[in-house]
Design an enzyme around this catalytic site. Structure first.
Site, short mmCIF file in Angstrom:
data_model
loop_
_atom_site.label_atom_id
_atom_site.label_comp_id
_atom_site.label_asym_id
_atom_site.label_seq_id
_atom_site.Cartn_x
_atom_site.Cartn_y
_atom_site.Cartn_z
N ARG A 101 37.20 39.60 49.88
CA ARG A 101 36.62 40.94 49.94
C ARG A 101 36.02 41.10 51.34
O ARG A 101 35.64 40.12 51.99
CB ARG A 101 35.51 41.10 48.90
CG ARG A 101 35.95 40.93 47.46
CD ARG A 101 34.75 41.06 46.52
NE ARG A 101 35.13 40.96 45.11
CZ ARG A 101 35.08 39.85 44.38
NH1 ARG A 101 34.63 38.73 44.94
NH2 ARG A 101 35.43 39.85 43.12
N LYS A 125 30.76 38.10 44.35
CA LYS A 125 29.85 38.98 43.62
C LYS A 125 28.92 38.16 42.73
O LYS A 125 29.31 37.16 42.14
CB LYS A 125 30.66 39.95 42.74
CG LYS A 125 31.36 41.05 43.54
CD LYS A 125 32.04 42.03 42.60
CE LYS A 125 32.67 43.18 43.37
NZ LYS A 125 33.37 44.12 42.47
N HIS A 198 40.82 45.94 51.76
CA HIS A 198 41.22 45.70 50.37
C HIS A 198 42.74 45.56 50.24
O HIS A 198 43.24 44.86 49.36
CB HIS A 198 40.72 46.86 49.50
CG HIS A 198 40.97 46.67 48.03
ND1 HIS A 198 40.21 45.82 47.25
CD2 HIS A 198 41.90 47.20 47.21
CE1 HIS A 198 40.66 45.87 46.00
NE2 HIS A 198 41.68 46.68 45.96
N ARG A 201 43.76 42.00 50.54
CA ARG A 201 43.41 41.26 49.33
C ARG A 201 44.43 41.53 48.23
O ARG A 201 44.88 40.61 47.55
CB ARG A 201 42.00 41.67 48.89
CG ARG A 201 41.47 40.99 47.63
CD ARG A 201 39.99 41.32 47.50
NE ARG A 201 39.48 41.16 46.15
CZ ARG A 201 39.04 40.01 45.64
NH1 ARG A 201 39.09 38.91 46.36
NH2 ARG A 201 38.56 39.95 44.41
N HIS A 224 37.72 36.72 40.26
CA HIS A 224 37.55 37.70 39.19
C HIS A 224 36.95 37.01 37.95
O HIS A 224 37.42 35.94 37.55
CB HIS A 224 38.90 38.31 38.78
CG HIS A 224 39.40 39.31 39.76
ND1 HIS A 224 40.73 39.66 39.85
CD2 HIS A 224 38.76 40.04 40.70
CE1 HIS A 224 40.87 40.57 40.79
NE2 HIS A 224 39.69 40.81 41.33
N TYR A 233 44.92 44.25 38.87
CA TYR A 233 44.91 44.11 40.32
C TYR A 233 46.27 43.71 40.86
O TYR A 233 46.70 44.14 41.91
CB TYR A 233 43.88 43.02 40.67
CG TYR A 233 43.32 43.08 42.05
CD1 TYR A 233 44.08 42.74 43.15
CD2 TYR A 233 42.00 43.45 42.25
CE1 TYR A 233 43.55 42.77 44.41
CE2 TYR A 233 41.46 43.47 43.50
CZ TYR A 233 42.24 43.13 44.59
OH TYR A 233 41.71 43.16 45.84
#
Length: 255
Positions: A101, A125, A198, A201, A224, A233
């Site tokens: 990211r 994250k 993005h 990615r 994820h 995705y």
């Protein structure tokens, strides 16, 4: 005069006529619902006119995917005569080869690099750590940048000395700087697709999937939490799906 449900429906029809996207309409409706819900809670109004207001159905729009050749073209079009050329080369290669990211890229620290061992540590994250394998090309480009142009910076902000990628003033890069870099590079490379950090990615994940990588492995690489996110995705084009079904489904094997 109090706003009625019919007033809001009329307002939303105007937004449709203006050509606003379903996502933008949904954001506006969400704001209206929160506003009128607040008015009800504060006893300013007794009936919520937005209660029955429905948001448009949102389809998940998959970002454009760059082909490996397009990634190569973008890297080849980086101007290495400029001071930031080596850095930009390392940035693009790291984004694509590691599936990071943009926030993970700009926060990458030297203590997260284990290049000789073949991986980097990524803080994703929710401060969750994951290990991502790196190929020799990433190792080469990062080392060249660190040893040459980064080392030649006239001044490095002491607070950012542990950060790998820095701007010309020796400070941490921002998200917008990475977006601008990639957008300009796509234009120079003659790529008309919508390209952002993005995109690399997503291309990384798609190329892995098309190459036969396990979906769970891709989930781990991307960081994820849910496999469902990875399934959305990473997509396969219809011809590849058809080929897989025709090749492997027992009903098509002639048995």
């Amino acid at each position: 005069e109090l706003i009625q449900y019919s007033d809001l429906v009329q307002f939303m029809s105007v937004l449709v006529d203006l050509g606003l996207s379903a996502r933008t309409q949904a954001r506006i409706i969400s704001g209206l619902k929160q506003f009128f819900h607040f008015l009800v809670i504060e006893d300013i109004i007794t009936i919520d006119p937005a209660e029955l207001l429905e948001s448009p159905k949102l389809g998940r729009k998959l970002p454009d995917v760059l082909s490996p050749k397009e990634v190569d073209v973008m890297i080849q079009n980086i101007d290495l005569s400029k001071a930031e050329g080596e850095r930009n080369k390392a940035i693009i290669e790291t984004l694509y080869s590691c599936g990071l990211r943009v926030s993970e890229l700009i926060n990458l620290r030297f203590e997260d690099l284990f290049l000789t061992e073949g991986f980097i540590r990524v803080i994703g994250k929710g401060n969750k750590e994951r290990l991502v394998p790196v190929n020799p090309t990433v190792e080469k480009y990062i080392n060249e940048y660190a040893d040459n142009s980064r080392a030649a910076l006239p001044k490095i902000n002491p607070d950012h000395s542990h950060i790998v990628f820095l701007n010309r003033r020796g400070s941490q890069l921002t998200r917008n700087m990475i977006f601008t870099l990639i957008k300009d590079l796509a234009i120079v490379s003659g790529i008309t697709k919508t390209v952002s950090p993005h995109t690399f990615r997503h291309s990384f994940a798609t190329h892995l999937l098309e190459g036969g990588a396990d979906l769970r492995a891709i989930q781990e690489m991307l960081g994820h939490e849910s496999i469902t996110t990875t399934e959305i995705y990473t997509h396969l084009d219809q011809s590849m799906l058809r080929e897989a079904i025709m090749s492997f489904h027992p009903r098509n094997l002639g048995n």
